[in-house]
Design a protein around this motif. Structure first.
Motif, PDB file in Angstrom:
ATOM      1  N   GLY A 129       0.766-100.325  88.054  1.00 22.56           N
ATOM      2  CA  GLY A 129      -0.204 -99.473  87.394  1.00 22.56           C
ATOM      3  C   GLY A 129      -0.106 -98.007  87.745  1.00 22.56           C
ATOM      4  O   GLY A 129      -0.919 -97.207  87.292  1.00 22.56           O
ATOM      5  N   GLY A 130       0.894 -97.645  88.554  1.00 23.72           N
ATOM      6  CA  GLY A 130       1.031 -96.262  88.992  1.00 23.72           C
ATOM      7  C   GLY A 130       2.146 -95.525  88.281  1.00 23.72           C
ATOM      8  O   GLY A 130       2.727 -96.025  87.306  1.00 23.72           O
ATOM      9  N   PRO A 131       2.497 -94.350  88.769  1.00 21.08           N
ATOM     10  CA  PRO A 131       3.567 -93.562  88.149  1.00 21.08           C
ATOM     11  C   PRO A 131       4.895 -94.310  88.191  1.00 21.08           C
ATOM     12  O   PRO A 131       5.126 -95.176  89.040  1.00 21.08           O
ATOM     13  N   SER A 132       5.780 -93.960  87.268  1.00 20.36           N
ATOM     14  CA  SER A 132       7.099 -94.580  87.230  1.00 20.36           C
ATOM     15  C   SER A 132       7.926 -94.124  88.428  1.00 20.36           C
ATOM     16  O   SER A 132       7.634 -93.103  89.061  1.00 20.36           O
ATOM     17  N   ALA A 133       8.987 -94.888  88.711  1.00 21.42           N
ATOM     18  CA  ALA A 133       9.889 -94.489  89.786  1.00 21.42           C
ATOM     19  C   ALA A 133      10.503 -93.125  89.489  1.00 21.42           C
ATOM     20  O   ALA A 133      10.658 -92.293  90.393  1.00 21.42           O
ATOM     21  N   ASP A 134      10.845 -92.875  88.229  1.00 22.63           N
ATOM     22  CA  ASP A 134      11.400 -91.567  87.859  1.00 22.63           C
ATOM     23  C   ASP A 134      10.411 -90.453  88.160  1.00 22.63           C
ATOM     24  O   ASP A 134      10.784 -89.392  88.687  1.00 22.63           O
ATOM     25  N   ASP A 135       9.137 -90.666  87.796  1.00 18.86           N
ATOM     26  CA  ASP A 135       8.124 -89.648  88.049  1.00 18.86           C
ATOM     27  C   ASP A 135       7.954 -89.387  89.551  1.00 18.86           C
ATOM     28  O   ASP A 135       7.634 -88.265  89.960  1.00 18.86           O
ATOM     29  N   LEU A 136       8.140 -90.437  90.350  1.00 24.47           N
ATOM     30  CA  LEU A 136       8.014 -90.299  91.795  1.00 24.47           C
ATOM     31  C   LEU A 136       9.278 -89.717  92.426  1.00 24.47           C
ATOM     32  O   LEU A 136       9.264 -89.327  93.598  1.00 24.47           O
ATOM     33  N   GLY A 137      10.362 -89.696  91.659  1.00 24.10           N
ATOM     34  CA  GLY A 137      11.632 -89.222  92.198  1.00 24.10           C
ATOM     35  C   GLY A 137      12.347 -90.262  93.035  1.00 24.10           C
ATOM     36  O   GLY A 137      13.095 -89.917  93.958  1.00 24.10           O
ATOM     37  N   LEU A 138      12.139 -91.548  92.708  1.00 23.11           N
ATOM     38  CA  LEU A 138      12.701 -92.651  93.480  1.00 23.11           C
ATOM     39  C   LEU A 138      13.636 -93.482  92.613  1.00 23.11           C
ATOM     40  O   LEU A 138      13.540 -93.479  91.385  1.00 23.11           O
ATOM     41  N   ARG A 139      14.529 -94.252  93.267  1.00 24.66           N
ATOM     42  CA  ARG A 139      15.456 -95.128  92.559  1.00 24.66           C
ATOM     43  C   ARG A 139      15.362 -96.529  93.155  1.00 24.66           C
ATOM     44  O   ARG A 139      15.477 -96.686  94.377  1.00 24.66           O
ATOM     45  N   PRO A 140      15.164 -97.557  92.314  1.00 26.38           N
ATOM     46  CA  PRO A 140      15.201 -98.926  92.850  1.00 26.38           C
ATOM     47  C   PRO A 140      16.542 -99.191  93.524  1.00 26.38           C
ATOM     48  O   PRO A 140      17.596 -98.846  92.990  1.00 26.38           O
ATOM     49  N   ILE A 141      16.496 -99.817  94.698  1.00 22.99           N
ATOM     50  CA  ILE A 141      17.746-100.028  95.424  1.00 22.99           C
ATOM     51  C   ILE A 141      18.330-101.412  95.192  1.00 22.99           C
ATOM     52  O   ILE A 141      19.493-101.655  95.536  1.00 22.99           O
ATOM     53  N   GLY A 142      17.547-102.323  94.611  1.00 16.69           N
ATOM     54  CA  GLY A 142      18.021-103.691  94.437  1.00 16.69           C
ATOM     55  C   GLY A 142      18.183-104.067  92.977  1.00 16.69           C
ATOM     56  O   GLY A 142      17.323-103.757  92.150  1.00 16.69           O
ATOM     57  N   THR A 143      19.298-104.724  92.636  1.00 19.71           N
ATOM     58  CA  THR A 143      19.511-105.285  91.304  1.00 19.71           C
ATOM     59  C   THR A 143      19.847-106.764  91.472  1.00 19.71           C
ATOM     60  O   THR A 143      20.791-107.114  92.187  1.00 19.71           O
ATOM     61  N   LEU A 144      19.058-107.613  90.822  1.00 20.56           N
ATOM     62  CA  LEU A 144      19.251-109.058  90.911  1.00 20.56           C
ATOM     63  C   LEU A 144      20.127-109.523  89.752  1.00 20.56           C
ATOM     64  O   LEU A 144      19.749-109.386  88.586  1.00 20.56           O
ATOM     65  N   HIS A 145      21.316-110.039  90.069  1.00 16.57           N
ATOM     66  CA  HIS A 145      22.272-110.502  89.072  1.00 16.57           C
ATOM     67  C   HIS A 145      22.429-112.019  89.143  1.00 16.57           C
ATOM     68  O   HIS A 145      22.282-112.619  90.213  1.00 16.57           O
TER      69      HIS A 145
END
Length: 349
Positions: free
Chosen positions: A229-245
């Motif tokens: 419910g909060g700001p997007s990762a882009d808006d926060l200046g953050l990048r998700p570090i995990g990708t589940l394949h």
């Protein structure tokens, strides 16, 4: 099983730099509970230490000792759950800072310190309303007086005052901060000074500068997991570090079967609610079984094709928190559900 979680250590370091720049001059404590939010404790803490992090929040003593082994003697490691006398003895031996939110635990720590002939660093916890193992306000004056006496005796070193806040609303958090400020004044009145003050976690550390004090305890944001419910990762200046394949193991008409199911951490309640990333773009997640799941097929689909469930590369850059919001939970829960049997692979650009 072919599923794997790719962990981008460069993104972790970039997130750490972003958090530190945002909360400065407050110090960052990187929270690494639950196997570094499911990303793998040792690689994460080694990367973070190399990026300049000196404080780690480990939740329990067992994790704290593992952090000590991974990063050496210079790090400061904070644990706030000690479940046994054995935990206390291990914490003393490993020079762990201990969070104390209970009068009996304070005495147990003092006894362990006397037996070891070692002075233990402690952080006293006030319950500001979240009711997460802190000392109630009506008991706080007596608690800090006893802590000050043990400090003078030389068995403990009171180095911090801390608490958790709910981050449910600004009004509730403001009330909690008022209790915290009162607790700080009470501690100072009995002679406890020059303490590290830490109250805020991820969301408050970014949104409420007045909550930062001397240090902030940040877990989720460092892993690129935004608040539901909060700001997007882009808006926060953050990048998700995990990708589940997960890999396609069978093509069956209009569906493909991928090698990941609820047994290994994919919430069954996501069926028909989420999309995943495929070589042909976004496709709907149709069903989630015990050990494998069905995804809507695409032209040319074949066994060995890779599907991204969440993270960079997933459909529309679907994040753990995006999935969480579909089923009324938080991104951390999605990350923590990924089974330890799923291989973690660590990458750098």
């Amino acid at each position: 099983m072919t599923a794997r979680l790719h962990v981008d250590l460069d993104a972790l370091e970039a997130n750490i730099a972003r958090v530190r720049a945002t909360v400065s001059p407050a110090e960052l404590m990187l929270v690494v509970k639950d196997d570094a939010y499911g990303h793998g404790l040792e690689p994460v803490v080694r990367a973070a230490s190399g990026a300049g992090v000196v404080w780690f929040g480990a939740f329990d003593v067992r994790t704290a000792c593992a952090v000590r082994e991974a990063v050496g003697e210079d790090a400061r490691i904070f644990a706030w759950i000690a479940a046994s006398r054995g935990d206390l003895e291990a914490a003393v031996a490993a020079r762990i800072d201990l969070g104390v939110g209970d009068a009996d635990l304070l005495e147990e720590i003092a006894d362990a310190a006397r037996d070891a002939g070692s002075r233990v660093r402690v952080h006293l916890k006030i319950d500001t309303g979240l009711h997460r193992n802190g000392v109630r306000p009506e008991q706080w004056p007596g608690f800090v007086s006893r802590a000050a006496a043990l400090h003078s005796e030389g068995v403990i070193d009171v180095v911090g005052i801390w608490s958790h806040i709910a981050e449910a609303s600004d009004a509730e958090d403001d009330e909690a901060r008022g209790v915290y400020e009162w607790a700080l004044a009470e501690a100072e009145a009995v002679g406890l000074r020059r303490m590290t003050r830490h109250l805020a976690a991820s969301a408050a550390s970014f949104a409420r500068p007045e909550f930062r004090y001397d240090m902030v305890r940040v877990g989720a944001f460092c892993y690129g997991i935004r608040s539901a419910g909060g700001p997007s990762a882009d808006d926060l200046g953050l990048r998700p570090i995990g990708t589940l394949h997960a890999d396609v193991v069978e093509v069956a008409g209009q569906y493909v079967r991928v090698d990941l199911g609820w047994l290994h951490g994919l919430p069954s309640s996501l069926r028909l609610r989420s999309s995943v990333g495929t070589p042909a773009g976004s496709r709907q997640l149709i069903d989630i079984g015990r050990s494998d799941s069905l995804v809507a097929s695409w032209p040319g689909a074949g066994a060995g094709d890779t599907v991204a469930i969440y993270g960079p590369g997933a459909a529309g850059e679907v994040s753990a928190t995006d999935l969480a919001e579909l089923i009324g939970t938080i991104g951390e829960e999605i990350a923590l559900r990924v089974s330890p049997l799923v291989e973690r692979r660590y990458t750098r650009r």
